[in-house]
Design a protein around this motif. Structure first.
Motif, PDB file in Angstrom:
ATOM      1  N   VAL A   8       0.993  -1.378   0.218  1.00  0.00           N
ATOM      2  CA  VAL A   8       0.002  -0.147  -0.018  1.00  0.00           C
ATOM      3  C   VAL A   8       0.748   1.094   0.209  1.00  0.00           C
ATOM      4  O   VAL A   8       1.913   1.203   0.635  1.00  0.00           O
ATOM      5  CB  VAL A   8      -0.978   0.079   1.159  1.00  0.00           C
ATOM      6  N   ARG A   9       0.791   2.181  -1.068  1.00  0.00           N
ATOM      7  CA  ARG A   9       1.420   3.332  -1.225  1.00  0.00           C
ATOM      8  C   ARG A   9       0.177   4.401  -1.287  1.00  0.00           C
ATOM      9  O   ARG A   9      -0.423   4.435  -2.313  1.00  0.00           O
ATOM     10  CB  ARG A   9       2.292   3.553  -2.014  1.00  0.00           C
ATOM     11  N   LEU A  10       0.129   5.541  -0.422  1.00  0.00           N
ATOM     12  CA  LEU A  10      -0.847   6.494  -0.713  1.00  0.00           C
ATOM     13  C   LEU A  10      -0.267   7.965  -1.014  1.00  0.00           C
ATOM     14  O   LEU A  10       0.948   8.255  -0.420  1.00  0.00           O
ATOM     15  CB  LEU A  10      -1.603   6.704   0.759  1.00  0.00           C
ATOM     16  N   ASP A  11      -0.876   8.472  -1.912  1.00  0.00           N
ATOM     17  CA  ASP A  11      -0.460   9.684  -2.475  1.00  0.00           C
ATOM     18  C   ASP A  11      -1.159  10.660  -1.916  1.00  0.00           C
ATOM     19  O   ASP A  11      -2.232  11.017  -2.563  1.00  0.00           O
ATOM     20  CB  ASP A  11      -0.395   9.452  -4.152  1.00  0.00           C
ATOM     21  N   ARG A  12      -0.749  11.589  -0.967  1.00  0.00           N
ATOM     22  CA  ARG A  12      -1.673  12.494  -0.634  1.00  0.00           C
ATOM     23  C   ARG A  12      -1.761  13.817  -1.560  1.00  0.00           C
ATOM     24  O   ARG A  12      -2.406  14.759  -1.131  1.00  0.00           O
ATOM     25  CB  ARG A  12      -0.794  13.112   0.903  1.00  0.00           C
TER      26      ARG A  12
END
Length: 457
Positions: A8-12
């Motif tokens: 999981v990688r979130l791009d804010r």
């Protein structure tokens, strides 16, 4: 699956809401196999802390995936990945160039063992016992001592070969590769039966060796046809592949004399030597001339090729060269399959299976040969092994019968592919071990009808 392994990688900075990004990431992970059915997911609180987001984000993502059927909660246990819901995209996992078996054809090609005949309780027991020892801290380049001892006993009981100089191998082709690299030199000439085992041919050629074909007849390979200057001869004297003949005693003596006179290494492929039904097999070449013969055996035909377990008995200089080659290249046969064979032998299951296998294949061969002979269809090959040959008069007839058989739902093996050069004999090889006896019996009328047709042309 551990939390740290979640992909999981979130791009804010993205305009896409974090909850949507998280749901997409977990959905993709489940669809591609990074997450599997039954994997436990972290709690919404734990995942929120790890990702540095509010619990509202993780709760919203989990609610969406739950609604879609990707995850499910278990009371008092947690949240788990389910199997992919109906209609989700499937992952092939196929490798480019991979050839998939056709399951709609009855496979009557040679080389397929009677794996269904293995006692399932014994098979499970062997796997469980094989997993008991702790991992070894060093490699056994010659093979596990217990495996080599089991093969030594097997060779004495079932092949009449008394030896203590056994090396484990990854199977016949792997052993050929090692001999080519350890003993032979680039541009050496190797003589091989024609028709013969084409994987050996290609292995020698890939190692930079020159391959010449030597014709075979009803007595096996013809020693008088071996050209001058060869460094090794590869043959299957117990049951020639694919024609099924047995090398006569006189030819064995002639071949050994030639090897000793000209300094030739004889590579004896005993791929199914345990499977004789009519008379006791002739002594192995390795028993007749241990000074010039590298004997190769395998569990592929008596158990299953998936074990990758075989053996080599060779003259001391050859064995030493193979071990030095393994040390130099960092290679060695996998011990997993060796451990299975050890456990099967330890409890007598290997011997019991061989006796059962001989009875079953003998009865199948009798059934098949009787049906073909009653229809006047000629047969070739000794009463041994797990295949027989029906000869044809032309390449056209061979191609036509193979195509007709496939249209009828049967896969046969043509002789043409077993030649390194131009085919000089034609026909089909019929294997009778890979299917059930009931399937073989059901196919006999169709098979007899196809093979009994008039020649093409």
């Amino acid at each position: 699956m551990s939390e740290t392994a979640l992909p999981v990688r979130l791009d804010r900075k993205s305009e896409l809401p974090l909850a949507v990004q998280l749901a997409d990431a977990l959905r993709d992970a489940a669809a591609t196999g990074h997450l599997r059915g039954g994997d436990r997911l972290p709690s919404t609180r734990a995942l929120a802390e790890r990702l540095g987001v509010s619990r509202t984000v993780t709760s919203a993502a989990y609610e969406q995936l739950h609604a879609e059927g990707w995850i499910a909660g278990r009371h008092g246990s947690g949240t788990y990945v389910t199997t992919s819901p109906p209609g989700s995209r499937s992952v092939s996992g196929a490798v480019p160039g991979e050839v998939r078996d056709r399951t709609d054809l009855l496979d009557l090609t040679p080389g397929v063992p009677w794996a269904d005949g293995l006692d399932r309780a014994a098979w499970r027991r062997a796997w469980r016992a094989a997993g008991d020892p702790m991992p070894a801290y060093r490699e056994h380049r010659a093979g596990l001592p217990d495996y080599r001892a089991a093969v030594t006993e097997h060779l004495l009981r079932h092949r009449g070969l008394a030896t203590h100089a056994v090396l484990s191998t990854g199977g016949t082709t792997a052993a050929v590769f090692e001999l080519a690299g350890a003993v032979l030199s680039r541009d050496d000439v190797v003589a091989i039966e024609e028709p013969g085992y084409q994987r050996a041919v290609q292995t020698f050629r890939r190692a930079g060796l020159r391959v010449v074909g030597v014709p075979v007849d009803g007595e096996g390979l013809r020693p008088d046809a071996i050209p001058q200057g060869v460094r090794a001869v590869y043959c299957s004297p117990a049951h020639q592949y694919p024609m099924g003949s047995r090398m006569s005693a006189s030819r064995r003596v002639e071949l050994v004399d030639r090897a000793r006179t000209d300094g030739i290494l004889l590579i004896e492929d005993d791929y199914d030597g345990e499977l004789r039904f009519d008379v006791a097999p002739l002594p192995l070449l390795a028993a007749l001339a241990p000074d010039v013969v590298a004997h190769l055996g395998t569990t592929s035909k008596i158990l299953t090729p998936t074990l990758g377990a075989g053996w080599m008995v060779a003259p001391p200089p050859v064995a030493a060269a193979v071990l030095e080659y393994r040390e130099r290249t960092g290679t060695r046969p996998s011990p997993a399959g060796q451990r299975i064979v050890v456990e099967l032998a330890r409890h007598g299951d290997l011997g019991r299976h061989l006796r059962k296998l001989r009875r079953e294949l003998s009865e199948r061969r009798t059934m098949l040969s009787a049906a073909l002979s009653a229809a006047g269809i000629p047969l070739l090959g000794d009463d041994a092994g797990a295949h027989l040959v029906v000869p044809f008069d032309s390449a056209e007839t061979e191609r036509a019968r193979l195509a007709e058989a496939e249209r009828a739902g049967i896969r046969l093996d043509g002789l043409a592919r077993h030649f390194a050069g131009t085919p000089t004999v034609h026909g089909v090889a019929i294997g009778y071990a890979g299917c059930s006896r009931e399937a073989l019996a059901s196919a006999l009328p169709t098979l007899v009808g196809l093979l009994g047709k008039r020649p093409v042309g």
